[in-house]
Design a protein around this motif. Sequence first.
Motif, mmCIF file in Angstrom:
data_model
loop_
_atom_site.group_PDB
_atom_site.id
_atom_site.type_symbol
_atom_site.label_atom_id
_atom_site.label_comp_id
_atom_site.label_asym_id
_atom_site.label_seq_id
_atom_site.Cartn_x
_atom_site.Cartn_y
_atom_site.Cartn_z
ATOM 1 N N ASP A 149 68.170 67.407 34.121
ATOM 2 C CA ASP A 149 68.665 68.364 35.107
ATOM 3 C C ASP A 149 68.613 67.786 36.516
ATOM 4 O OD1 ASP A 149 69.603 70.990 35.976
ATOM 5 O OD2 ASP A 149 67.588 71.222 36.808
ATOM 6 N N THR A 150 67.502 67.172 36.886
ATOM 7 C CA THR A 150 67.387 66.659 38.259
ATOM 8 C C THR A 150 68.348 65.491 38.499
ATOM 9 O OG1 THR A 150 65.498 65.217 37.727
ATOM 10 C CG2 THR A 150 64.996 67.439 38.514
ATOM 11 N N CYS A 151 68.507 64.626 37.510
ATOM 12 C CA CYS A 151 69.444 63.502 37.665
ATOM 13 C C CYS A 151 70.889 63.991 37.671
ATOM 14 C CB CYS A 151 69.234 62.472 36.561
ATOM 15 S SG CYS A 151 67.683 61.555 36.726
ATOM 16 N N ALA A 152 71.198 64.936 36.785
ATOM 17 C CA ALA A 152 72.561 65.468 36.732
ATOM 18 C C ALA A 152 72.937 66.125 38.057
ATOM 19 C CB ALA A 152 72.703 66.449 35.574
ATOM 20 N N ASP A 153 71.987 66.813 38.688
ATOM 21 C CA ASP A 153 72.266 67.397 40.001
ATOM 22 C C ASP A 153 72.609 66.318 41.022
ATOM 23 O OD1 ASP A 153 71.919 70.001 39.127
ATOM 24 O OD2 ASP A 153 69.939 70.253 40.034
ATOM 25 N N CYS A 154 71.904 65.202 40.968
ATOM 26 C CA CYS A 154 72.201 64.090 41.893
ATOM 27 C C CYS A 154 73.607 63.549 41.648
ATOM 28 C CB CYS A 154 71.179 62.973 41.735
ATOM 29 S SG CYS A 154 69.535 63.382 42.332
ATOM 30 N N PHE A 155 73.942 63.319 40.383
ATOM 31 C CA PHE A 155 75.292 62.824 40.071
ATOM 32 C C PHE A 155 76.354 63.826 40.517
ATOM 33 C CE2 PHE A 155 73.056 60.662 36.309
ATOM 34 C CZ PHE A 155 72.865 59.483 37.015
ATOM 35 N N GLU A 156 76.083 65.096 40.295
ATOM 36 C CA GLU A 156 77.036 66.150 40.654
ATOM 37 C C GLU A 156 77.311 66.158 42.158
ATOM 38 O OE1 GLU A 156 79.684 69.271 39.899
ATOM 39 O OE2 GLU A 156 78.638 68.016 38.431
ATOM 40 N N ASN A 157 76.290 65.849 42.958
ATOM 41 C CA ASN A 157 76.475 65.796 44.415
ATOM 42 C C ASN A 157 77.487 64.725 44.812
ATOM 43 O OD1 ASN A 157 74.663 67.847 45.001
ATOM 44 N ND2 ASN A 157 72.938 66.462 45.197
ATOM 45 N N TYR A 158 77.550 63.652 44.049
ATOM 46 C CA TYR A 158 78.445 62.546 44.372
ATOM 47 C C TYR A 158 79.766 62.619 43.614
ATOM 48 C CZ TYR A 158 74.787 60.232 47.025
ATOM 49 O OH TYR A 158 73.843 59.934 47.975
ATOM 50 N N LEU A 159 79.736 63.165 42.416
ATOM 51 C CA LEU A 159 80.932 63.244 41.573
ATOM 52 C C LEU A 159 81.022 64.628 40.942
ATOM 53 C CD1 LEU A 159 80.668 59.794 39.742
ATOM 54 C CD2 LEU A 159 82.380 60.436 41.436
#
Length: 194
Positions: A149-159
């Motif tokens: 969840d925390t990593c996916a949120d980071c990716f979502e911020n960029y893509l």
Amino acid sequence: MPSYKLIYFNLEGRGEILRYLFSYSNIEFEDRRLEFADWPALKPSIPYGQLPVVEIDGVIFNQSLAIGRYLAKKAGLIGKNDLDEIRVDAIIDTIDDFFSKFPWMDTDKAKKEFMDKSGIQLLAYLEKTLGNNSWFVGDSVTWADFYWDTCADCFENYLPGFAKDYPKLLALQERVKAIPAIASWIKKRPKKTQ
């Protein structure tokens, strides 16, 4: 009871998994958030010159995943047996390999190309690992679910929309964010700078 201080930048990134674990465990911690301009003055006093670090009773520990494992064990989030624990670690390390290689400071085009080339493999693997289960390992949440969840949120911020074709992974994020302690943390956490 030990005192805990998390030192990281004013963003989610590698520090957010630790904030999730502290929150889930109901462990009070100081969330010291640095601005990038303040980092050069502090860097020489930090082991290996990298953040995040956690200070436990005045002793500084580095490496977010090592700290995460320590906190996850305290919280009972490592699985129910040794085989669960190795599965949890394998998922976290797989996600982290990708997270570490992601071109965070590159162009949007480079980020998209990287995700199109390498992300599909990761997302397909994670979707298959999840299968028809609610959680990655066993029948209860582990810190592997939190880390996704925390990593996916980071990716979502960029893509934005990077995982739109993976409904099981998106549903997993919703389940994690619905855990009362995590939902409470998300509601009260400070706004990030990036």
